[in-house]
Design a protein around this motif. Structure first.
Motif, PDB file in Angstrom:
ATOM      1  N   PHE A   2       6.190  13.650 -10.011  1.00 54.26           N
ATOM      2  CA  PHE A   2       4.869  13.310  -9.479  1.00 54.26           C
ATOM      3  C   PHE A   2       4.890  11.953  -8.650  1.00 54.26           C
ATOM      4  O   PHE A   2       4.120  11.758  -7.671  1.00 54.26           O
ATOM      5  N   GLN A   3       5.322  11.136  -9.407  1.00 57.11           N
ATOM      6  CA  GLN A   3       5.553   9.608  -8.483  1.00 57.11           C
ATOM      7  C   GLN A   3       6.335   9.573  -7.307  1.00 57.11           C
ATOM      8  O   GLN A   3       5.687   8.912  -6.467  1.00 57.11           O
ATOM      9  N   THR A   4       7.318  10.252  -7.234  1.00 54.38           N
ATOM     10  CA  THR A   4       8.130  10.332  -6.027  1.00 54.38           C
ATOM     11  C   THR A   4       7.233  11.050  -4.951  1.00 54.38           C
ATOM     12  O   THR A   4       7.129  10.282  -3.651  1.00 54.38           O
ATOM     13  N   PHE A   5       6.350  12.194  -5.360  1.00 52.29           N
ATOM     14  CA  PHE A   5       5.521  12.767  -4.326  1.00 52.29           C
ATOM     15  C   PHE A   5       4.443  11.577  -3.854  1.00 52.29           C
ATOM     16  O   PHE A   5       4.221  11.481  -2.753  1.00 52.29           O
ATOM     17  N   LEU A   6       3.741  11.033  -4.798  1.00 51.34           N
ATOM     18  CA  LEU A   6       2.674  10.118  -4.303  1.00 51.34           C
ATOM     19  C   LEU A   6       3.204   8.957  -3.509  1.00 51.34           C
ATOM     20  O   LEU A   6       2.397   8.461  -2.633  1.00 51.34           O
TER      21      LEU A   6
END
Length: 327
Positions: A306-310
């Motif tokens: 999720f963090q990588t996507f954001l």
């Protein structure tokens, strides 16, 4: 290639909830005792529907004992974010819903915080974007729209329901950039209501409308528009005849994700339990009922993914907003 999409990944492992968040049923089915959902906007909006629908599915499926809800509007969502950060220690039982605007509004300084100031729990659902034209328009594909733009850029305006620099504008600019056009040359006209945008489309004031996919499907089913491009990787079952941008040689995707965040400093065991409950929710008929009712797309991403996507979305949106002069 511009890609705004969440990976469809399962959680790496199931985490035992016993002793972490409260009572657990004898068969281990219940994962979390209770969740308080913090909603950064008013009743009836997308955030509200996502939080209440998720809570409904989790409780009816027995994964969560009870769910409560609190609407906290203000500051474009910033009031709720600030509250969660400032009262972190007393809000370990709270999940806040949010979506793409947390990235856009942080970049533009609408509020001083960003997603890094929170505990990232899980991306949960998504709504793709679409470009539509009026039912009687001579435009039937993105190639037709691009040809009209080449012939008369100023007379081929694209409308949307968000302010300049908002999501509808960014999607239109992103699609045109991916098609080899200069985003700065795209004439974007904002409207504050769907009815006004539709009137402009039917009158010819705008050539096309940038909107959410679920709204586009509703308009197409009502016979008011034709969907000429969808920002999904593959065609979506809700409109199987609607071609993706990629099918038409425009190498771009976008999804307006919605997901959940928790207070900073949330204990790891609490985070793991929340993530497990959401992961298990997707396999329940209770969730499918909620998802189908709302026309949502299942897009699940958790934790580090999720963090990588954001971070990728922040970079891509930021670059585009700089080009358009909004940063």
């Amino acid at each position: 290639m511009t890609t705004f999409t969440l990976g469809r990944r399962a959680l790496i492992a199931a985490v035992a909830a016993i002793g972490l968040t409260g009572p657990v049923l004898a068969d281990g089915h219940q994962v979390v005792d209770s969740i308080h959902f913090l909603i950064p906007g008013g009743a009836g909006g997308g955030w509200d529907g996502t939080a209440r629908g998720t809570g409904e599915a989790l409780t009816k499926a027995g994964l969560v004992g009870t769910a409560s809800y609190e609407n906290m509007s203000g500051g474009g969502g910033g009031k709720a974010i600030g509250y969660l950060i400032e009262n972190a220690d007393s809000n370990h039982g709270t999940l806040m819903v949010n979506s793409t605007p947390i990235v856009i509004r942080s970049l533009t300084g609408v509020f001083p915080h960003n997603f890094r100031d929170l505990t990232l729990v899980s991306g949960t659902i998504g709504d793709y974007a679409a470009i539509v034209v009026g039912k009687d328009s001579p435009i039937n594909s993105m190639a037709d729209l691009l040809a009209a733009f080449d012939a008369d850029p100023g007379g081929t305006a694209i409308g949307g329901g968000s302010v300049p620099g908002g999501m509808d504008h960014l999607v239109a600019a992103m699609v045109m950039e991916a098609a080899g056009k200069d985003a700065l040359g795209v004439k974007y006209i904002p409207y504050d209501a769907g009815g006004k945008a539709m009137a402009a489309l039917l009158s010819g004031e705008i050539a096309a409308l940038s909107t959410g996919f679920s709204e586009a499907v509703d308009l197409a089913n009502a016979g008011e528009v034709k969907i000429i491009g969808v920002t999904s990787e593959e065609r979506v079952d809700a409109a199987p005849d609607a071609m993706t941008m990629k099918e038409q040689g425009i190498d771009t995707t976008f999804v307006n994700w919605r997901g959940f965040f928790a207070a900073p400093g949330l204990p790891e065991e609490k985070l793991a339990a929340y993530q497990e409950a959401i992961a298990k929710m997707y396999d329940t008929p209770e969730w499918e009922e909620v998802r189908a009712r709302n026309g949502w797309v299942n897009i699940h991403n958790s934790g580090a993914d999720f963090q990588t996507f954001l971070e990728q979305q922040e970079q891509q949106i930021g670059d585009l907003m700089k080009k358009l002069g909004f940063l």
